[in-house]
Motif scaffolding. Structure first.
Motif, PDB file in Angstrom:
ATOM      1  N   PRO A 138       0.818  -1.228   0.000  1.00 16.07           N
ATOM      2  CA  PRO A 138       0.000   0.000   0.000  1.00 16.07           C
ATOM      3  C   PRO A 138       0.846   1.270   0.000  1.00 16.07           C
ATOM      4  O   PRO A 138       0.554   2.217  -0.738  1.00 16.07           O
ATOM      5  CB  PRO A 138      -0.825  -0.136   1.283  1.00 16.07           C
ATOM      6  N   ALA A 139       1.915   1.290   0.805  1.00 16.84           N
ATOM      7  CA  ALA A 139       2.770   2.482   0.842  1.00 16.84           C
ATOM      8  C   ALA A 139       3.538   2.633  -0.464  1.00 16.84           C
ATOM      9  O   ALA A 139       3.657   3.743  -1.001  1.00 16.84           O
ATOM     10  CB  ALA A 139       3.736   2.400   2.017  1.00 16.84           C
ATOM     11  N   ALA A 140       4.054   1.528  -1.008  1.00 16.95           N
ATOM     12  CA  ALA A 140       4.799   1.591  -2.269  1.00 16.95           C
ATOM     13  C   ALA A 140       3.891   2.032  -3.411  1.00 16.95           C
ATOM     14  O   ALA A 140       4.271   2.862  -4.239  1.00 16.95           O
ATOM     15  CB  ALA A 140       5.414   0.222  -2.583  1.00 16.95           C
ATOM     16  N   ARG A 141       2.685   1.481  -3.431  1.00 14.57           N
ATOM     17  CA  ARG A 141       1.753   1.834  -4.504  1.00 14.57           C
ATOM     18  C   ARG A 141       1.366   3.313  -4.430  1.00 14.57           C
ATOM     19  O   ARG A 141       1.234   3.985  -5.457  1.00 14.57           O
ATOM     20  CB  ARG A 141       0.506   0.947  -4.424  1.00 14.57           C
ATOM     21  N   LYS A 142       1.202   3.827  -3.222  1.00 19.33           N
ATOM     22  CA  LYS A 142       0.858   5.242  -3.057  1.00 19.33           C
ATOM     23  C   LYS A 142       1.943   6.129  -3.650  1.00 19.33           C
ATOM     24  O   LYS A 142       1.643   7.135  -4.325  1.00 19.33           O
ATOM     25  CB  LYS A 142       0.661   5.553  -1.574  1.00 19.33           C
ATOM     26  N   GLU A 143       3.204   5.772  -3.422  1.00 18.90           N
ATOM     27  CA  GLU A 143       4.309   6.578  -3.946  1.00 18.90           C
ATOM     28  C   GLU A 143       4.404   6.462  -5.469  1.00 18.90           C
ATOM     29  O   GLU A 143       4.616   7.465  -6.166  1.00 18.90           O
ATOM     30  CB  GLU A 143       5.607   6.134  -3.278  1.00 18.90           C
ATOM     31  N   LEU A 144       4.249   5.257  -5.985  1.00 21.68           N
ATOM     32  CA  LEU A 144       4.273   5.071  -7.433  1.00 21.68           C
ATOM     33  C   LEU A 144       3.130   5.831  -8.099  1.00 21.68           C
ATOM     34  O   LEU A 144       3.308   6.471  -9.143  1.00 21.68           O
ATOM     35  CB  LEU A 144       4.188   3.583  -7.773  1.00 21.68           C
ATOM     36  N   ASP A 145       1.947   5.763  -7.484  1.00 21.17           N
ATOM     37  CA  ASP A 145       0.782   6.450  -8.053  1.00 21.17           C
ATOM     38  C   ASP A 145       0.947   7.965  -8.012  1.00 21.17           C
ATOM     39  O   ASP A 145       0.491   8.674  -8.923  1.00 21.17           O
ATOM     40  CB  ASP A 145      -0.496   6.050  -7.300  1.00 21.17           C
ATOM     41  N   ALA A 146       1.591   8.483  -6.966  1.00 21.58           N
ATOM     42  CA  ALA A 146       1.815   9.935  -6.878  1.00 21.58           C
ATOM     43  C   ALA A 146       2.709  10.407  -8.014  1.00 21.58           C
ATOM     44  O   ALA A 146       2.470  11.461  -8.622  1.00 21.58           O
ATOM     45  CB  ALA A 146       2.422  10.289  -5.526  1.00 21.58           C
ATOM     46  N   PHE A 147       3.752   9.631  -8.302  1.00 26.08           N
ATOM     47  CA  PHE A 147       4.617   9.983  -9.432  1.00 26.08           C
ATOM     48  C   PHE A 147       3.829   9.948 -10.736  1.00 26.08           C
ATOM     49  O   PHE A 147       3.934  10.867 -11.558  1.00 26.08           O
ATOM     50  CB  PHE A 147       5.796   9.011  -9.513  1.00 26.08           C
ATOM     51  N   ASP A 148       3.035   8.906 -10.938  1.00 25.17           N
ATOM     52  CA  ASP A 148       2.274   8.788 -12.187  1.00 25.17           C
ATOM     53  C   ASP A 148       1.253   9.909 -12.319  1.00 25.17           C
ATOM     54  O   ASP A 148       0.983  10.380 -13.430  1.00 25.17           O
ATOM     55  CB  ASP A 148       1.576   7.421 -12.248  1.00 25.17           C
ATOM     56  N   ALA A 149       0.691  10.355 -11.195  1.00 32.26           N
ATOM     57  CA  ALA A 149      -0.243  11.489 -11.244  1.00 32.26           C
ATOM     58  C   ALA A 149       0.477  12.754 -11.686  1.00 32.26           C
ATOM     59  O   ALA A 149      -0.058  13.548 -12.481  1.00 32.26           O
ATOM     60  CB  ALA A 149      -0.896  11.685  -9.876  1.00 32.26           C
ATOM     61  N   ALA A 150       1.704  12.960 -11.201  1.00 31.03           N
ATOM     62  CA  ALA A 150       2.483  14.125 -11.621  1.00 31.03           C
ATOM     63  C   ALA A 150       2.857  14.012 -13.091  1.00 31.03           C
ATOM     64  O   ALA A 150       2.825  15.008 -13.832  1.00 31.03           O
ATOM     65  CB  ALA A 150       3.732  14.262 -10.763  1.00 31.03           C
ATOM     66  N   CYS A 151       3.219  12.819 -13.531  1.00 30.07           N
ATOM     67  CA  CYS A 151       3.550  12.593 -14.944  1.00 30.07           C
ATOM     68  C   CYS A 151       2.342  12.886 -15.828  1.00 30.07           C
ATOM     69  O   CYS A 151       2.454  13.545 -16.874  1.00 30.07           O
ATOM     70  CB  CYS A 151       4.026  11.151 -15.129  1.00 30.07           C
TER      71      CYS A 151
END
Length: 402
Positions: A303-316
């Motif tokens: 859950p924590a890893a996915r949150k960080e990956l998703d935050a980057f993808d949202a910025a992208c």
């Protein structure tokens, strides 16, 4: 520019920002203005596709103000100019650059437009193996092996040569289209990006386009055969190929005296300048085709890893959307939209370097990668040292295109 062998081809117009079907060989006479517009959209996708590759390697560096980081960043900045130039050419011809839908799949077989299909493009940390890929992307034709020369477009330069030929063959139609204009903006003239048919009505847009294509290929491959320098117009700076070769050889570019031809065999003699120490690299796992889905399923901290990956993808995604608005939104908001894209780029760097790439993938999960990715395991092991602690890396997902 020295002549290269030109392949005549047709690129169908792209839909939703994605490059069209693979370029097909076609008679020269069929490469009309619509072909030029479609090929420029593919050029946008082609230039864009290099950026996540170079960015992933750049982000993987532990220290971000050393020569290695600055060399990769200098190439990346020029790729942004090349993408903007292709978008401005398309806008000048009455087309609408489709950017929000650009979403390359990783790993990828070659680059958009059928360019160098022998290459496997991987999002991975900086390594000698990865630098070999970068040098392949930027390589001039005379440095290729016989096998590498076989595809229709073995280099980016060959792709642009076909576009040069079409521009010359359709010169009058190109001039009429530029005079007629279109709905899209041209962006970045105040930043030095090439713009066409606006500031100088006496300028010939065909010559402007051809000069811009020279800029792209000179900066990437070198000004002519047997050199990896960009030429006098760019103060003889090293081409992108030369800059990546500096990292590969860990020495600055310094042509030998007396001069000798630049070949695959003599290349090391051209990189005997100041030493460039190999940087400390964060050992990220090369991004598999599922975007780490199998890894996350096995990670107790998912859950924590996915949150960080998703935050980057949202910025992208926000960056790509802002770039699209810069070209296709109201003209008065073009500059603010470009500024918003730059802000999201900075967000991506921070989210990647200080969150995602600090999160270790559990050792027991790394040990099971051959089971999780039986078809991709060899590739992952080629680009990541699986004998050391392994970390997540950015996926560069554009959710607007999914």
């Amino acid at each position: 520019m020295s002549p290269r062998s030109v392949v005549t081809a047709v690129a169908p117009p792209a839909a939703a920002g994605r490059p069209g079907p693979p370029i097909r060989t076609t008679p020269t006479g069929m490469r009309d203005l619509d072909w030029i517009r479609g090929t420029l959209q593919t050029a946008i996708a082609l230039e864009h596709a290099t950026m996540p590759l170079y960015s992933a390697a750049m982000y993987s560096l532990e220290v971000q103000n050393y020569p290695s980081y600055n060399i990769i960043r200098s190439v990346l900045m020029e790729e942004m100019v090349h993408m903007a130039a292709a978008a401005n050419m398309l806008a000048a011809l009455g087309g609408s650059p489709a950017i929000s839908g650009l979403a390359p799949d990783w790993p990828a077989a070659g680059l958009p437009g059928g360019v160098m299909p022998d290459l496997t493009a991987v999002l991975a940390p900086l390594s000698p193996r990865h630098l070999a890929d970068f040098m392949r992307i930027e390589a001039p034709a005379y440095l290729l092996t016989e096998r590498e020369r076989r595809p229709a477009y073995p280099t980016i330069g060959h792709f642009y040569d076909a576009l040069r030929e079409a521009l010359a063959a359709n010169a009058d139609a190109v001039r009429r289209a530029v005079r007629a204009g279109g709905p899209a903006n041209q962006v970045g003239g105040n930043l030095g990006y090439p713009v066409f048919g606006r500031d100088d009505e006496a300028a010939d847009p065909v010559e402007q386009f051809l000069d811009t294509l020279d800029l792209i290929t000179d900066q990437g491959e070198g000004a002519h055969s047997a050199t990896v320098e960009a030429g006098g117009a760019y103060q003889h700076e090293g081409s992108h190929y030369a800059r990546f070769a500096e990292l590969r050889h860990q020495r600055r570019y310094l042509p030998p005296e007396p001069g000798i031809p630049f070949t695959r065999e003599t290349e090391p003699a051209f990189f005997q300048g100041q030493e460039i120490p190999w940087p400390v690299v964060i050992n990220t796992l090369a991004v598999p085709s599922d975007g780490y889905a199998a890894v996350l399923a096995a990670d107790p901290d998912a859950p924590a890893a996915r949150k960080e990956l998703d935050a980057f993808d949202a910025a992208c995604t926000a960056m790509m959307t802002a770039l699209d608005l810069a070209w296709n939104g109201p003209e008065e908001t073009s500059w603010p939209s470009l500024g918003a894209a730059v802000e999201r780029m900075n967000d991506m760097r921070v989210l990647s370097c200080f969150t995602i790439m600090r999160r270790q993938i559990p050792a027991e999960t790394v040990e099971r990668l051959d089971v999780l990715y039986p078809e991709e395991y060899k590739l992952l092991a080629e680009y990541t040292d699986l004998g050391r602690p392994v970390f997540y890396g950015p996926r560069f997902r554009n959710n607007a295109a999914r």
